[in-house]
Design a protein around this motif. Structure first.
Motif, PDB file in Angstrom:
ATOM      1  N   VAL A 179     -48.727 -70.397  40.288  1.00  0.00           N
ATOM      2  CA  VAL A 179     -48.336 -69.325  39.380  1.00  0.00           C
ATOM      3  C   VAL A 179     -48.857 -67.989  39.917  1.00  0.00           C
ATOM      4  CG1 VAL A 179     -48.146 -70.704  37.279  1.00  0.00           C
ATOM      5  CG2 VAL A 179     -50.382 -69.808  37.971  1.00  0.00           C
ATOM      6  N   ARG A 180     -48.252 -66.903  39.447  1.00  0.00           N
ATOM      7  CA  ARG A 180     -48.667 -65.547  39.822  1.00  0.00           C
ATOM      8  C   ARG A 180     -49.681 -65.047  38.804  1.00  0.00           C
ATOM      9  NH1 ARG A 180     -47.060 -59.970  39.089  1.00  0.00           N
ATOM     10  NH2 ARG A 180     -47.027 -58.816  41.071  1.00  0.00           N
ATOM     11  N   THR A 181     -50.878 -64.718  39.255  1.00  0.00           N
ATOM     12  CA  THR A 181     -51.965 -64.376  38.341  1.00  0.00           C
ATOM     13  C   THR A 181     -52.577 -63.006  38.631  1.00  0.00           C
ATOM     14  OG1 THR A 181     -53.456 -65.602  39.806  1.00  0.00           O
ATOM     15  CG2 THR A 181     -52.603 -66.779  37.872  1.00  0.00           C
ATOM     16  N   TRP A 182     -51.931 -62.221  39.461  1.00  0.00           N
ATOM     17  CA  TRP A 182     -52.446 -60.883  39.798  1.00  0.00           C
ATOM     18  C   TRP A 182     -51.264 -59.920  39.825  1.00  0.00           C
ATOM     19  CZ3 TRP A 182     -57.104 -58.821  39.779  1.00  0.00           C
ATOM     20  CH2 TRP A 182     -57.321 -57.581  40.386  1.00  0.00           C
ATOM     21  N   ASP A 183     -51.286 -58.915  38.952  1.00  0.00           N
ATOM     22  CA  ASP A 183     -50.163 -57.994  38.851  1.00  0.00           C
ATOM     23  C   ASP A 183     -50.337 -56.825  39.818  1.00  0.00           C
ATOM     24  OD1 ASP A 183     -47.672 -57.457  37.753  1.00  0.00           O
ATOM     25  OD2 ASP A 183     -48.496 -56.076  36.279  1.00  0.00           O
ATOM     26  N   ASP A 184     -49.330 -55.969  39.893  1.00  0.00           N
ATOM     27  CA  ASP A 184     -49.263 -54.934  40.923  1.00  0.00           C
ATOM     28  C   ASP A 184     -50.468 -54.000  40.919  1.00  0.00           C
ATOM     29  OD1 ASP A 184     -46.839 -56.092  41.429  1.00  0.00           O
ATOM     30  OD2 ASP A 184     -45.665 -54.531  40.464  1.00  0.00           O
ATOM     31  N   MET A 185     -50.948 -53.620  39.735  1.00  0.00           N
ATOM     32  CA  MET A 185     -52.086 -52.705  39.632  1.00  0.00           C
ATOM     33  C   MET A 185     -53.388 -53.420  39.280  1.00  0.00           C
ATOM     34  SD  MET A 185     -50.286 -49.444  37.739  1.00  0.00           S
ATOM     35  CE  MET A 185     -51.772 -48.428  37.939  1.00  0.00           C
ATOM     36  N   GLY A 186     -53.354 -54.757  39.284  1.00  0.00           N
ATOM     37  CA  GLY A 186     -54.558 -55.518  38.994  1.00  0.00           C
ATOM     38  C   GLY A 186     -54.672 -55.902  37.529  1.00  0.00           C
ATOM     39  N   ASN A 187     -55.727 -56.636  37.223  1.00  0.00           N
ATOM     40  CA  ASN A 187     -55.933 -57.181  35.880  1.00  0.00           C
ATOM     41  C   ASN A 187     -57.401 -57.072  35.484  1.00  0.00           C
ATOM     42  OD1 ASN A 187     -53.684 -58.796  37.352  1.00  0.00           O
ATOM     43  ND2 ASN A 187     -53.277 -59.186  35.194  1.00  0.00           N
ATOM     44  N   ASN A 188     -57.655 -57.222  34.177  1.00  0.00           N
ATOM     45  CA  ASN A 188     -59.023 -57.373  33.699  1.00  0.00           C
ATOM     46  C   ASN A 188     -59.013 -58.192  32.411  1.00  0.00           C
ATOM     47  OD1 ASN A 188     -58.096 -55.417  31.852  1.00  0.00           O
ATOM     48  ND2 ASN A 188     -60.123 -54.554  31.650  1.00  0.00           N
ATOM     49  N   PRO A 189     -60.158 -58.808  32.062  1.00  0.00           N
ATOM     50  CA  PRO A 189     -60.184 -59.683  30.887  1.00  0.00           C
ATOM     51  C   PRO A 189     -60.410 -58.900  29.597  1.00  0.00           C
ATOM     52  CG  PRO A 189     -62.311 -59.731  31.975  1.00  0.00           C
ATOM     53  CD  PRO A 189     -61.432 -58.831  32.801  1.00  0.00           C
ATOM     54  N   ARG A 190     -59.855 -59.430  28.515  1.00  0.00           N
ATOM     55  CA  ARG A 190     -60.100 -58.907  27.165  1.00  0.00           C
ATOM     56  C   ARG A 190     -60.376 -60.064  26.220  1.00  0.00           C
ATOM     57  NH1 ARG A 190     -55.774 -54.190  25.421  1.00  0.00           N
ATOM     58  NH2 ARG A 190     -56.109 -52.738  27.166  1.00  0.00           N
ATOM     59  N   TRP A 191     -61.320 -59.850  25.302  1.00  0.00           N
ATOM     60  CA  TRP A 191     -61.626 -60.837  24.265  1.00  0.00           C
ATOM     61  C   TRP A 191     -61.571 -60.155  22.903  1.00  0.00           C
ATOM     62  CZ3 TRP A 191     -64.461 -60.052  28.702  1.00  0.00           C
ATOM     63  CH2 TRP A 191     -64.551 -61.114  29.607  1.00  0.00           C
ATOM     64  N   GLY A 192     -61.166 -60.895  21.888  1.00  0.00           N
ATOM     65  CA  GLY A 192     -61.148 -60.332  20.543  1.00  0.00           C
ATOM     66  C   GLY A 192     -60.065 -60.960  19.709  1.00  0.00           C
ATOM     67  N   THR A 193     -59.349 -60.130  18.956  1.00  0.00           N
ATOM     68  CA  THR A 193     -58.281 -60.608  18.098  1.00  0.00           C
ATOM     69  C   THR A 193     -57.177 -59.556  18.076  1.00  0.00           C
ATOM     70  OG1 THR A 193     -57.706 -61.297  15.834  1.00  0.00           O
ATOM     71  CG2 THR A 193     -59.579 -59.788  16.068  1.00  0.00           C
ATOM     72  N   TYR A 194     -55.955 -60.007  18.314  1.00  0.00           N
ATOM     73  CA  TYR A 194     -54.853 -59.054  18.481  1.00  0.00           C
ATOM     74  C   TYR A 194     -53.534 -59.726  18.134  1.00  0.00           C
ATOM     75  CZ  TYR A 194     -51.194 -56.624  21.176  1.00  0.00           C
ATOM     76  OH  TYR A 194     -50.040 -56.007  21.570  1.00  0.00           O
ATOM     77  N   GLY A 195     -52.694 -59.024  17.380  1.00  0.00           N
ATOM     78  CA  GLY A 195     -51.364 -59.541  17.112  1.00  0.00           C
ATOM     79  C   GLY A 195     -50.688 -58.821  15.969  1.00  0.00           C
ATOM     80  N   SER A 196     -49.442 -58.467  16.168  1.00  0.00           N
ATOM     81  CA  SER A 196     -48.712 -57.737  15.134  1.00  0.00           C
ATOM     82  C   SER A 196     -48.489 -58.576  13.886  1.00  0.00           C
ATOM     83  CB  SER A 196     -47.368 -57.258  15.688  1.00  0.00           C
ATOM     84  OG  SER A 196     -46.593 -58.357  16.127  1.00  0.00           O
ATOM     85  N   THR A 197     -48.506 -59.904  14.027  1.00  0.00           N
ATOM     86  CA  THR A 197     -48.272 -60.758  12.856  1.00  0.00           C
ATOM     87  C   THR A 197     -49.486 -60.841  11.947  1.00  0.00           C
ATOM     88  OG1 THR A 197     -48.954 -62.772  14.013  1.00  0.00           O
ATOM     89  CG2 THR A 197     -46.636 -62.160  14.155  1.00  0.00           C
ATOM     90  N   ILE A 198     -50.645 -60.323  12.402  1.00  0.00           N
ATOM     91  CA  ILE A 198     -51.841 -60.361  11.564  1.00  0.00           C
ATOM     92  C   ILE A 198     -52.346 -58.949  11.233  1.00  0.00           C
ATOM     93  CG2 ILE A 198     -52.604 -62.648  12.297  1.00  0.00           C
ATOM     94  CD1 ILE A 198     -54.550 -61.249  14.243  1.00  0.00           C
ATOM     95  N   THR A 199     -51.462 -57.970  11.381  1.00  0.00           N
ATOM     96  CA  THR A 199     -51.857 -56.587  11.091  1.00  0.00           C
ATOM     97  C   THR A 199     -52.346 -56.441   9.657  1.00  0.00           C
ATOM     98  OG1 THR A 199     -50.320 -55.696  12.728  1.00  0.00           O
ATOM     99  CG2 THR A 199     -51.030 -54.208  10.990  1.00  0.00           C
ATOM    100  N   ASP A 200     -51.752 -57.149   8.729  1.00  0.00           N
ATOM    101  CA  ASP A 200     -52.065 -56.961   7.314  1.00  0.00           C
ATOM    102  C   ASP A 200     -53.211 -57.820   6.811  1.00  0.00           C
ATOM    103  OD1 ASP A 200     -50.017 -55.103   7.151  1.00  0.00           O
ATOM    104  OD2 ASP A 200     -48.516 -56.605   6.576  1.00  0.00           O
ATOM    105  N   VAL A 201     -53.880 -58.557   7.705  1.00  0.00           N
ATOM    106  CA  VAL A 201     -54.986 -59.419   7.266  1.00  0.00           C
ATOM    107  C   VAL A 201     -56.233 -59.126   8.088  1.00  0.00           C
ATOM    108  CG1 VAL A 201     -53.417 -61.250   6.531  1.00  0.00           C
ATOM    109  CG2 VAL A 201     -54.360 -61.292   8.835  1.00  0.00           C
ATOM    110  N   ASN A 202     -57.376 -59.472   7.535  1.00  0.00           N
ATOM    111  CA  ASN A 202     -58.642 -59.366   8.258  1.00  0.00           C
ATOM    112  C   ASN A 202     -58.768 -60.545   9.220  1.00  0.00           C
ATOM    113  OD1 ASN A 202     -62.050 -60.086   7.536  1.00  0.00           O
ATOM    114  ND2 ASN A 202     -61.326 -58.555   8.977  1.00  0.00           N
TER     115      ASN A 202
END
Length: 252
Positions: free
Chosen positions: A205-228
């Protein structure tokens, strides 16, 4: 270096042989064992809660809270990443003073817990740039969704491929070991262990994009915008092999 162990070790050798009659190479080998670095010397970075958000390169958490806390459960200080209702993300990103490169292997080990069984995206191997600067916005990501932890490969052209999943229980610490070998062609790979069990071992698989990558941790998603949505991280570390960051060796 554990110098105080050297003389007793040499005395023990003399007691067995009467004198040090070892060849120079054998002496050097013995001394290397005596003065070896601790097993965790291959750890390249740890996210120290004492540094707060400064343990990372940056945050993406407008309106959320990134703090540390202690639940008095033996984990000590942990990171608390809280996304309140009304925003769609709260994430920490990168590793302070570290850069990432193609043709490399990175392993992250950590424990984490979620408030709910639907925290959505909890890890991204995020590409730099926007729009036409990217072929892959996030080649590898993990979601907690519908009571399952899912790991996805997202190929160029936003082609989502579910690489693996397993049942997820919120309110419980889970031990994560995630490894990515970076390649800008299709010879990359990634692997995920959860609580010591292999969930995915993906190759070609391809795991490195043209300008590079970095890791992120947390919580993210438009389907949970309205909830904690709330995520907690503990003992986050970086190494080059799974053994470097093996969470099952932690006394917790």
């Amino acid at each position: 270096m554990q110098r105080r162990n050297v003389r007793p070790a040499l005395r023990a050798l003399r007691a067995k042989t009467g004198s040090l009659l070892l060849a120079p190479a054998a002496i050097a080998s013995a001394m290397a064992l005596i003065t070896a670095s601790p097993a965790d010397a291959a750890v390249l970075w740890t996210a120290d809660p004492a540094s707060g958000a400064g343990a990372f390169d940056y945050t993406a958490c407008d309106g959320g809270q990134i703090t540390t806390t202690d639940w008095n459960d033996g984990h000590g200080d942990i990171f608390s990443i809280n996304k309140p209702a009304g925003i769609n993300r709260c994430e920490v990103a990168g590793a302070a003073r570290r850069t990432w490169s193609n043709n490399s292997t990175y392993w992250w080990g950590y424990s984490f817990d979620t408030l709910t069984d639907d925290a959505q995206t909890v890890f991204q191997w995020k590409s730099w740039g926007t729009g036409d600067q990217q072929q892959q916005n996030y080649p590898v990501l993990m979601k907690v969704e519908g009571g399952r932890l899912k790991i996805w490969y997202v190929a160029p052209g936003e082609v989502w491929q579910l690489a693996g999943s397993r049942a997820w229980s919120s309110g419980t610490w889970h031990k994560i070991e995630l490894g990515i070998t970076t390649r800008s062609d299709t010879t990359g790979s990634f692997a995920l262990y959860v609580d010591g069990s292999l969930v995915v071992d993906q190759h070609n698989v391809r795991t490195w994009d043209d300008m590079g990558n970095n890791p992120r941790w947390g919580t993210y998603g438009s389907t949970i915008t309205d909830v904690n949505s709330h995520v907690w991280l503990d003992d986050l570390k970086l190494g080059q092999t799974r053994a470097d960051v093996d969470q099952l060796t932690e006394n917790r």
